[in-house]
Design a protein around this motif. Sequence first.
Motif, PDB file in Angstrom:
ATOM      1  N   MET A 260       0.822  -1.206   0.000  1.00 19.75           N
ATOM      2  CA  MET A 260       0.000   0.000   0.000  1.00 19.75           C
ATOM      3  C   MET A 260       0.862   1.264   0.000  1.00 19.75           C
ATOM      4  SD  MET A 260      -2.961   0.966  -0.223  1.00 19.75           S
ATOM      5  CE  MET A 260      -4.380   1.773   0.297  1.00 19.75           C
ATOM      6  N   THR A 261       1.995   1.212   0.660  1.00 17.74           N
ATOM      7  CA  THR A 261       2.883   2.374   0.738  1.00 17.74           C
ATOM      8  C   THR A 261       3.320   2.834  -0.646  1.00 17.74           C
ATOM      9  OG1 THR A 261       3.706   1.616   2.864  1.00 17.74           O
ATOM     10  CG2 THR A 261       5.046   3.216   1.713  1.00 17.74           C
ATOM     11  N   ASN A 262       3.548   1.895  -1.556  1.00 19.26           N
ATOM     12  CA  ASN A 262       4.002   2.277  -2.887  1.00 19.26           C
ATOM     13  C   ASN A 262       2.929   3.022  -3.668  1.00 19.26           C
ATOM     14  OD1 ASN A 262       6.687   1.302  -2.712  1.00 19.26           O
ATOM     15  ND2 ASN A 262       5.836  -0.751  -2.727  1.00 19.26           N
ATOM     16  N   TRP A 263       1.671   2.734  -3.388  1.00 15.34           N
ATOM     17  CA  TRP A 263       0.582   3.493  -4.016  1.00 15.34           C
ATOM     18  C   TRP A 263       0.539   4.912  -3.463  1.00 15.34           C
ATOM     19  CZ3 TRP A 263      -1.420   1.891  -8.358  1.00 15.34           C
ATOM     20  CH2 TRP A 263      -1.341   0.537  -8.660  1.00 15.34           C
ATOM     21  N   VAL A 264       0.867   5.071  -2.187  1.00 10.62           N
ATOM     22  CA  VAL A 264       0.956   6.413  -1.598  1.00 10.62           C
ATOM     23  C   VAL A 264       2.110   7.173  -2.245  1.00 10.62           C
ATOM     24  CG1 VAL A 264       1.399   7.708   0.530  1.00 10.62           C
ATOM     25  CG2 VAL A 264      -0.104   5.701   0.576  1.00 10.62           C
ATOM     26  N   PHE A 265       3.249   6.480  -2.450  1.00 12.55           N
ATOM     27  CA  PHE A 265       4.376   7.112  -3.143  1.00 12.55           C
ATOM     28  C   PHE A 265       3.965   7.576  -4.532  1.00 12.55           C
ATOM     29  CE2 PHE A 265       7.586   4.395  -0.589  1.00 12.55           C
ATOM     30  CZ  PHE A 265       7.674   5.368   0.395  1.00 12.55           C
ATOM     31  N   LEU A 266       3.203   6.745  -5.243  1.00 15.76           N
ATOM     32  CA  LEU A 266       2.756   7.120  -6.586  1.00 15.76           C
ATOM     33  C   LEU A 266       1.827   8.326  -6.530  1.00 15.76           C
ATOM     34  CD1 LEU A 266       2.688   6.657  -9.617  1.00 15.76           C
ATOM     35  CD2 LEU A 266       0.846   4.995  -9.246  1.00 15.76           C
ATOM     36  N   ALA A 267       0.900   8.339  -5.597  1.00 16.98           N
ATOM     37  CA  ALA A 267      -0.020   9.478  -5.464  1.00 16.98           C
ATOM     38  C   ALA A 267       0.745  10.768  -5.159  1.00 16.98           C
ATOM     39  CB  ALA A 267      -1.054   9.193  -4.376  1.00 16.98           C
ATOM     40  N   LEU A 268       1.708  10.684  -4.247  1.00 18.71           N
ATOM     41  CA  LEU A 268       2.503  11.868  -3.909  1.00 18.71           C
ATOM     42  C   LEU A 268       3.376  12.303  -5.082  1.00 18.71           C
ATOM     43  CD1 LEU A 268       3.512  10.950  -0.244  1.00 18.71           C
ATOM     44  CD2 LEU A 268       1.809  12.643  -0.989  1.00 18.71           C
ATOM     45  N   ALA A 269       3.872  11.325  -5.855  1.00 20.33           N
ATOM     46  CA  ALA A 269       4.665  11.653  -7.046  1.00 20.33           C
ATOM     47  C   ALA A 269       3.820  12.422  -8.053  1.00 20.33           C
ATOM     48  CB  ALA A 269       5.218  10.371  -7.673  1.00 20.33           C
ATOM     49  N   ILE A 270       2.584  12.000  -8.227  1.00 20.14           N
ATOM     50  CA  ILE A 270       1.686  12.677  -9.161  1.00 20.14           C
ATOM     51  C   ILE A 270       1.405  14.102  -8.688  1.00 20.14           C
ATOM     52  CG2 ILE A 270      -0.667  12.689 -10.099  1.00 20.14           C
ATOM     53  CD1 ILE A 270      -0.460   9.556 -10.022  1.00 20.14           C
ATOM     54  N   ILE A 271       1.165  14.261  -7.407  1.00 21.83           N
ATOM     55  CA  ILE A 271       0.912  15.602  -6.864  1.00 21.83           C
ATOM     56  C   ILE A 271       2.134  16.492  -7.063  1.00 21.83           C
ATOM     57  CG2 ILE A 271       0.514  16.903  -4.731  1.00 21.83           C
ATOM     58  CD1 ILE A 271      -1.242  14.454  -3.847  1.00 21.83           C
TER      59      ILE A 271
END
Length: 110
Positions: free
Chosen positions: A1-12
């Motif tokens: 799940m953490t990697n999906w948070v990393f992806l979301a933050l990367a997009i932001i």
Amino acid sequence: MTNWVFLALAIIAEVVATSSLKASEGFTRLMPSVIVILGYGVAFYLLGLALRTIPVGTAYAIWAGLGIVLVAAAGWLVFGQKLDAWGVAGMALIVSGVFVLNVLSKAGAH
């Protein structure tokens, strides 16, 4: 799940950087230019972390699709750029594609 948070933050971070690119006026304004450089650095670092477990095709499709929609929304909200019905329809198709990729497709890591 953490990697999906990393992806979301990367997009932001990428959306902030891209929006600041417009505000930098060709890198002639210091603060927006600094935000561009830092934003892209953070975005690519976080994308790299996300790619530890998320397949690159899935991550990039999400990155690109949501990035397009969010940058267009920022252009509309912050810079007063116009969106016509076809533009909104196109972005709805992009969001639909991201949804299909993430929810319905077995191509990504769920």
